[in-house]
Design a protein around this motif. Structure first.
Motif, PDB file in Angstrom:
ATOM      1  N   ILE A 101       0.841  -1.200   0.000  1.00  0.00           N
ATOM      2  CA  ILE A 101       0.000   0.000   0.000  1.00  0.00           C
ATOM      3  C   ILE A 101       0.876   1.250   0.000  1.00  0.00           C
ATOM      4  O   ILE A 101       0.636   2.202  -0.756  1.00  0.00           O
ATOM      5  N   THR A 146       1.829  -0.677  -8.533  1.00  0.00           N
ATOM      6  CA  THR A 146       1.172  -0.091  -7.371  1.00  0.00           C
ATOM      7  C   THR A 146       0.225  -1.064  -6.697  1.00  0.00           C
ATOM      8  O   THR A 146       0.376  -1.388  -5.538  1.00  0.00           O
ATOM      9  N   VAL A 148      -2.877  -0.419  -6.023  1.00  0.00           N
ATOM     10  CA  VAL A 148      -3.856   0.336  -5.234  1.00  0.00           C
ATOM     11  C   VAL A 148      -4.914   0.866  -6.193  1.00  0.00           C
ATOM     12  O   VAL A 148      -4.644   1.758  -7.003  1.00  0.00           O
ATOM     13  N   ILE A 192      -2.845  -6.434  -3.220  1.00  0.00           N
ATOM     14  CA  ILE A 192      -3.167  -6.657  -1.815  1.00  0.00           C
ATOM     15  C   ILE A 192      -4.247  -7.725  -1.666  1.00  0.00           C
ATOM     16  O   ILE A 192      -4.309  -8.403  -0.631  1.00  0.00           O
ATOM     17  N   THR A 313      -1.438   5.285   4.312  1.00  0.00           N
ATOM     18  CA  THR A 313      -1.083   3.868   4.460  1.00  0.00           C
ATOM     19  C   THR A 313      -1.653   3.317   5.760  1.00  0.00           C
ATOM     20  O   THR A 313      -2.200   2.206   5.794  1.00  0.00           O
ATOM     21  N   THR A 316      -5.561   2.984   5.394  1.00  0.00           N
ATOM     22  CA  THR A 316      -5.959   1.874   4.537  1.00  0.00           C
ATOM     23  C   THR A 316      -5.652   0.531   5.186  1.00  0.00           C
ATOM     24  O   THR A 316      -6.489  -0.386   5.172  1.00  0.00           O
ATOM     25  N   SER A 317      -4.468   0.414   5.775  1.00  0.00           N
ATOM     26  CA  SER A 317      -4.102  -0.834   6.450  1.00  0.00           C
ATOM     27  C   SER A 317      -5.013  -1.098   7.638  1.00  0.00           C
ATOM     28  O   SER A 317      -5.453  -2.231   7.862  1.00  0.00           O
TER      29      SER A 317
END
Length: 482
Positions: A101, A146, A148, A192, A313, A316-317
């Motif tokens: 990410i 990426t 993302v 991811i 980051t 989102t995580s």
């Protein structure tokens, strides 16, 4: 069929609880409750009903507030919560999640995509549909560097759609191209989604990365072919620019220089995995470092930008891990009351042919993609379907290297299917990302019409992967067989 017979029979209390859990979860989502709260809330309600109110024979008891029973049940629930949280935080596979990410968000700040867009617009300016091809090729490169989705769709939308509209492109074509190219990052590694699938299915992340590469590139190739053919059939939808600059060696050199940085990052991440220099988790750290260096060398990195990337980051995580923990709790409660056995019986009883069973599962996932995000589907449905796939004994060739080739093949099939969830209303996140950055004249109706051909292409690509499992197992065998 098993489904009809189940509906026709009087279901026992376990089956009613499982059914009510699913219906309650969907109801809470439509009421606007955040996903994590809906998952943990409905799970707590039903585990309290099952553990505190109902006896082992599922009869209502009068002394349900008996101290010893309540104390023991509370201790078990506390232990379960600690196990979920500790197991998630200490999972080594999930270390790669914030790294990838961070890599995608940092690359967004490096200016690489902007330089590629400017140079490719000139290079493909003399080709009908050249702007759309430029957006699509940049989307493929960004997907491989990426992973993302939100960042890719927004970036391509901001850069590509105004330029295409100025050149009198058809609005649905422009919107559909950006939405489809931006979603390739969920399939082409590093992704991811593949990181989470690796954990949920207990299979090698390297196998998934290598297994998804060919299907992802194949899907991008189908998009490119479609744009070329559509431009020839309907030239008014993608007209040529009035002032076209002739292609020269200078322009070709500028394109090469703009593509070199992201290509180097791709080789750093995927190449280190392919050639065995690093594990996927170690490669995620290399990718994060490489993206930071690209942003630093492009002089686009400063302390405010770095702080913003770190903050995004973390957000989102945290969002993904929060859903990860609550979805694991939801799946635990389902299993507690036999939900996995009920679902396995329904799926296996639907068809006799094992490949039709796989097709039935993919159809269910495709339909769920209209209502749920890929995270919920991956975390809730995938673990429930794993025993079904393992019991089918599918004849998928792993070339003597891939550990569980049928599960790898199934995971990539699901990943391709879940790509459609980004483009299908009402929960198509790529559509809403795009609408937020589109000019006012591009309506949601334009976006919906524009993505229909790409959803059909995704389903066609899904059929190819279904018919030829070697597309998902050959590359991992080559990578790890040596």
């Amino acid at each position: 069929m098993q489904i009809l017979s189940l509906m026709g029979e009087v279901m026992d209390l376990n089956q009613w609880m499982v059914l009510c859990m699913f219906l309650g979860f969907i109801y809470l989502l439509f009421r606007g409750i955040p996903v994590a709260y809906a998952l943990v809330g409905i799970s707590l309600v039903f585990i309290v009903i099952g553990e505190f109110i109902l006896d082992p024979n599922r009869r209502i008891i009068e002394e349900f507030i008996e101290y010893d029973r309540v104390r023991l049940t509370y201790q078990r629930l506390a232990a379960v919560g600690g196990r979920f949280f500790g197991g998630t935080i200490n999972n080594p596979v999930l270390v790669a999640l914030p790294m990838f990410i961070f890599m995608g968000l940092m690359l967004d700040q490096s200016g690489v995509a902007q330089r590629m867009m400017r140079s490719m617009q000139v290079l493909f300016g003399a080709v009908r549909g050249g702007l759309a091809l430029s957006v699509m090729l940049i989307g493929i490169i960004l997907a491989a560097s990426t992973g993302v989705i939100g960042a890719s769709v927004v970036l391509l939308g901001v850069m590509g759609i105004p330029t295409m509209l100025e050149q009198n492109y058809n609005s649905p074509v422009a919107a559909g191209t950006v939405a489809a190219s931006g979603t390739l990052g969920i399939l082409i590694p590093p992704s991811i989604m593949l990181v989470i699938m690796s954990d949920q299915l207990a299979i090698s992340l390297g196998d998934l990365f290598m297994g998804a590469l060919l299907p992802g590139l194949m899907l991008g190739g189908l998009y490119v072919v479609y744009l070329i053919v559509y431009g020839l059939i309907n030239p008014d939808a993608m007209p040529l620019p009035e002032n076209r600059e002739p292609v020269s060696m200078k322009i070709i050199g500028e394109v090469a220089l703009s593509v070199l940085p992201p290509f180097s990052l791709i080789m750093l991440v995927l190449g280190s995995i392919f050639f065995g220099f690093a594990t996927p988790t170690e490669a995620s750290g290399l990718g994060a470092l490489g993206a930071t260096l690209l942003a630093l060398f492009s002089k686009n990195l400063n302390m405010p930008v770095f702080k913003e990337v770190m903050l995004q980051t973390l957000k989102t995580s945290g969002y993904i891990v929060g859903i990860f923990i609550t979805a694991s709790f939801f799946a635990f409660v389902l299993r507690r009351y036999g939900g996995d056995e009920i679902i396995e019986g329904i799926v296996l009883g639907a068809f006799d042919n094992p490949y039709m069973v796989v097709g039935f599962i993919l159809f269910i996932i495709f339909c769920l993609g209209f209502l749920l995000d890929w995270i919920e589907i991956t975390l809730i449905i995938m673990p429930l379907m794993l025993p079904v796939i393992q019991s089918l004994e599918l004849a998928v060739n792993g070339f003597g290297v891939v550990g569980d080739p049928s599960v790898v093949w199934f995971a990539i099939l699901v990943a391709v299917t879940l790509q459609t969830s980004f483009l299908t209303p009402p929960v198509g996140f790529a559509l809403f990302y795009l609408k937020g950055v589109c000019p006012p004249e591009v309506t949601l109706g334009h976006i919906y019409r524009g993505v229909i051909p790409f959803v059909l292409l995704q389903l066609f690509g899904l059929g190819l992967v279904f018919a030829f499992p070697a597309l998902t197992t050959w590359l991992p065998a080559v990578a790890y067989g040596n």
